[in-house]
Design an enzyme around this catalytic site. Structure first.
Site, PDB file in Angstrom:
ATOM      1  N   SER A 133       0.583  -0.927  -0.437  1.00  0.00           N
ATOM      2  CA  SER A 133       0.284  -0.161  -0.173  1.00  0.00           C
ATOM      3  C   SER A 133       0.683   1.001   0.197  1.00  0.00           C
ATOM      4  O   SER A 133       1.810   1.426   0.789  1.00  0.00           O
ATOM      5  CB  SER A 133      -1.018   0.085   1.343  1.00  0.00           C
ATOM      6  OG  SER A 133      -0.900  -1.133   1.868  1.00  0.00           O
ATOM      7  N   ASP A 192       5.531  -8.439  13.349  1.00  0.00           N
ATOM      8  CA  ASP A 192       6.166  -9.551  13.013  1.00  0.00           C
ATOM      9  C   ASP A 192       5.141 -10.253  14.400  1.00  0.00           C
ATOM     10  O   ASP A 192       5.631 -10.010  15.754  1.00  0.00           O
ATOM     11  CB  ASP A 192       7.781 -10.078  13.616  1.00  0.00           C
ATOM     12  CG  ASP A 192       7.971 -11.653  13.307  1.00  0.00           C
ATOM     13  OD1 ASP A 192       7.451 -12.311  12.849  1.00  0.00           O
ATOM     14  OD2 ASP A 192       9.033 -11.888  14.108  1.00  0.00           O
ATOM     15  N   VAL A 215       3.828 -13.519  13.995  1.00  0.00           N
ATOM     16  CA  VAL A 215       3.233 -14.974  13.725  1.00  0.00           C
ATOM     17  C   VAL A 215       4.652 -15.607  13.397  1.00  0.00           C
ATOM     18  O   VAL A 215       5.505 -15.485  13.252  1.00  0.00           O
ATOM     19  CB  VAL A 215       2.923 -15.203  12.424  1.00  0.00           C
ATOM     20  CG1 VAL A 215       2.500 -16.961  11.516  1.00  0.00           C
ATOM     21  CG2 VAL A 215       1.659 -14.677  11.598  1.00  0.00           C
ATOM     22  N   ASP A 216       4.631 -16.075  14.486  1.00  0.00           N
ATOM     23  CA  ASP A 216       6.146 -16.508  14.975  1.00  0.00           C
ATOM     24  C   ASP A 216       5.708 -18.305  14.388  1.00  0.00           C
ATOM     25  O   ASP A 216       5.213 -19.043  15.367  1.00  0.00           O
ATOM     26  CB  ASP A 216       6.508 -16.867  16.163  1.00  0.00           C
ATOM     27  CG  ASP A 216       7.164 -15.220  16.028  1.00  0.00           C
ATOM     28  OD1 ASP A 216       8.084 -14.221  15.610  1.00  0.00           O
ATOM     29  OD2 ASP A 216       6.707 -14.834  16.996  1.00  0.00           O
TER      30      ASP A 216
END
Length: 681
Positions: free
Chosen positions: A170, A242, A244-245
């Site tokens: 975007s 961040d 998502v791990d």
């Protein structure tokens, strides 16, 4: 999965009723945009559901069926996605979200669903037979769909690397009176998403006595996610958080190691039905959960767990968007974003009081360790590595009214969103965001920081800039290479590249060769001077190895001559815009090479390339005594077969133009296609 007993279409009376003289009706304009007038929210959102179905019925029902994890049952396809939705706990989280929502939000969703089902009942012949299996739509389907798109597609799949041909992107600008001729603030909304499926936007106008809200939402959602009213507006860009791990766990006999002891997995199973030619076949999905997250892979004595935000379903994005749209000033808007219920997204804001705002939003986990620690799979058995909470909105990077008078974001970290910097990396834990600035945000910053006394039309002209920042950056180096070769083909290619103005317009004759060169060499790794936060918009720079660059240019020139027989084809002859029955010369190019006018193309027939991802919804707004706006839905505001508005705005895209937003009733009636009454729905 727990069974839900939901009242599907109760016509709830939502509070916020008014004594308005508005008749409950939809004024459809000649671009297929619904201007929805309602005397209360129940009627407003019922008509919103009806309007979306009119333009996207087949797509909406397909998306709701997919989000239920029933693609394999209904259509015999995508069983892997159905399994993953169960394994990751997305359906259960959706149900918890729905159960915990405020009653006002539940009632809005119920009204939206009522409009969907009413449309399907009265227009059954216009809906593809295979999608009728999804009917009736239920309220929880809206949350299934929202969770699937925002968490699985925006976040989880990006990390699982299952999506290869796109990256969420975007552009956004906010400027205040320091930069404008009128002294009014302006806002540019410019999301980049694929031109199909669950990524598509729907443009709409929602009018009650208490609000006059215009903007866009992803197809299938009830509330506008990028919008403006008479007082303020906002847009989103995908941010660099961040959340998502992945963890590598030691396992044995359905247990996993944590803090020196083995603990049992929580194991559940559920059936899915897979449609075959002759029957429905039942398959069992095993779901394993650890304290670290959901198990997505096992091999020998190791397992991979994934942790994603809002697994407990406590956060309600639809409620936050509704609150943002109802805000009438900066303080009310800040209270809305303090809900911190969106999983990701920067927020960029302008208002009629000349305020501009940047906020790094989303579910940003408080973690043990720096950014680099969390960029791969983390081998661990320590509970200290389990993030248990999120930073509140007040602790995330945010500011209002920078001295510069401008804010930009093009998916870069927050520290390069204005200059002089309003916030710096040393103010925040490094695991919140990295520190970098690639070529598209550099182009974005240069365009807006150098502009002054902007009118709305000039603001829009800047938005349509097609020059590549990478091409501009290496112009001097390419010129110097002419002195280092005698190869005629290489010299001819260098002449093309150095005489070209770096634009990706339809008539540009150097853009095709440059794109082919970048395909061969990439966008970095060959620079002598690396990127530096001390010089963020002028680095990297310089070639580290001139001989390698000359060899790459020679190779690219030969490949292009062999394939199309020319070093100077017009860009628009090769790169085309096509939606439905419409086709035009293309412009714009990949953001990775520093184009603010972002468009990614894929090969089609006869050596041509066609769009799959890039500029989608664009809206430029000026906030004065009366709000003024121009917008474009690049691919048109409809997908339904037979709808006249599939692709009908594409010519404007090709011409680098926006259309007027018809914000007043007088304007709408001058450009009226038809009127639909709620009483007839």
């Amino acid at each position: 999965m727990k069974k839900l007993f939901i009242l599907l279409t109760l016509p709830f009376l939502i509070s916020n009723t008014s004594t308005s003289n508005y008749e409950n009706e939809i004024l459809w304009d000649t671009w297929g945009i619904p201007h929805i007038y309602a005397d209360n929210d129940a009627n407003l959102y019922k008509m919103m559901g009806w309007a979306q179905m009119h333009n996207h019925a087949d797509l909406m029902l397909k998306l709701y069926g997919e989000a239920r994890a029933k693609s394999s049952e209904y259509w015999g396809v995508d069983s892997k996605r159905d399994v993953l939705l169960h394994q990751l706990g997305l359906l259960e989280a959706s149900e918890k979200t729905f159960e915990s929502m405020e009653e006002e939000d539940k009632k809005i969703i119920a009204s939206f669903v009522e409009g969907i089902n009413a449309y399907a009942e009265k227009n059954a012949n216009s809906i593809d037979e295979k999608y009728k299996a999804v009917l009736p739509v239920q309220s929880v389907d809206i949350i299934y769909h929202a969770t699937r798109v925002m968490y699985m597609e925006f976040l989880i799949n990006r990390n699982l690397r299952t999506v290869q041909q796109w990256s969420p992107g975007s552009n956004a600008w906010a400027v205040n009176g320091k930069k404008t001729a009128s002294g009014n603030s302006m806002l540019l909304a410019n999301p980049h998403l694929p031109w199909n499926d669950f990524w598509l936007f729907f443009e709409a106008h929602l009018i009650t006595a208490n609000n006059n809200l215009y903007g866009a939402t992803l197809v299938g959602l009830p509330t506008l996610g990028i919008a403006f009213n008479e007082n303020l507006g906002w847009t989103h860009t995908v941010n660099t958080l961040d959340n998502v791990d992945f963890y590598e766990l030691s396992i044995k006999n359905d247990t996993y190691l944590i803090d020196g002891q083995y603990k049992k997995f929580e194991i559940d199973s559920m059936p899915i039905l897979v449609k075959t030619d002759a029957s429905l076949k039942k398959e069992m999905v095993i779901k394993k959960q650890s304290d670290f997250g959901m198990i997505v892979r096992e091999s020998g004595d190791k397992a991979i767990a994934i942790r994603w935000p809002n697994m407990d379903g406590k956060l309600n994005a639809i409620g936050q968007w509704r609150a943002m749209g109802q805000a009438s000033n900066l303080e009310e808007f800040k209270a809305a974003i303090d809900k911190n219920a969106l999983p990701l997204f920067n927020v960029i804001y302008s208002d009629k009081n000349d305020n501009i705002l940047y906020h790094f939003g989303g579910h940003v986990p408080e973690k043990n360790g720096d950014w680099e620690k969390w960029q791969g799979i983390l081998p661990t058995s320590s509970s200290k590595d389990i993030w248990k909470g999120y930073y509140p909105a007040s602790k995330l990077p945010s500011y209002i009214n920078p001295d510069s008078g401008w804010i930009q974001n093009a998916n870069d970290p927050p520290f390069t969103s204005t200059f002089p910097a309003k916030i710096t990396p040393d103010q925040y834990a490094s695991h919140i965001a990295p520190n970098s600035m690639y070529f598209r945000p550099q182009r974005s910053a240069k365009l807006i920081m150098d502009a002054n006394n902007l009118t709305l039309d000039q603001f829009i002209t800047l938005k349509h800039d097609t020059k590549s920042e990478l091409a501009l950056r290496i112009q001097d180096e390419l010129k110097s290479l002419k002195q280092q070769t005698k190869d005629s083909l290489t010299l001819a290619a260098l002449d093309v590249l150095t005489n070209w103005d770096a634009s990706f317009d339809a008539s540009s004759t150097g853009a095709v060769l440059f794109m082919n060169l970048i395909r061969n060499i990439g966008t970095g790794g060959y620079f002598e001077k690396p990127w530096s936060y001390k010089d963020p918009i002028n680095s990297p720079d310089g070639f580290a190895d001139n001989d390698k660059m000359l060899a790459a240019i020679q190779k690219t020139a030969k490949q292009q001559m062999d394939k199309i027989g020319s070093l100077t084809p017009s860009f628009g002859d090769i790169f085309r815009l096509k939606v439905g029955s419409y086709e035009y010369p293309g412009n714009g190019g990949p953001g990775q090479i520093g184009l603010f006018r972002t468009m990614h193309y894929v090969p089609g027939k006869n050596g041509k390339f066609y769009p799959y991802h890039g500029d989608s919804y664009v809206c430029a707004t000026e906030f004065g005594k009366q709000v003024k706006a121009k917008a474009l839905m690049s691919y048109g505001n409809a997908t339904q077969k037979g709808n006249a508005h599939v692709g009908d705005q594409l010519q404007l895209f090709s011409e680098k133009k926006l259309r007027d937003v018809w914000y007043t009733r007088v304007e709408q009636e001058k450009h009226l296609e038809r009127i639909e009454k709620l009483s007839e729905m």
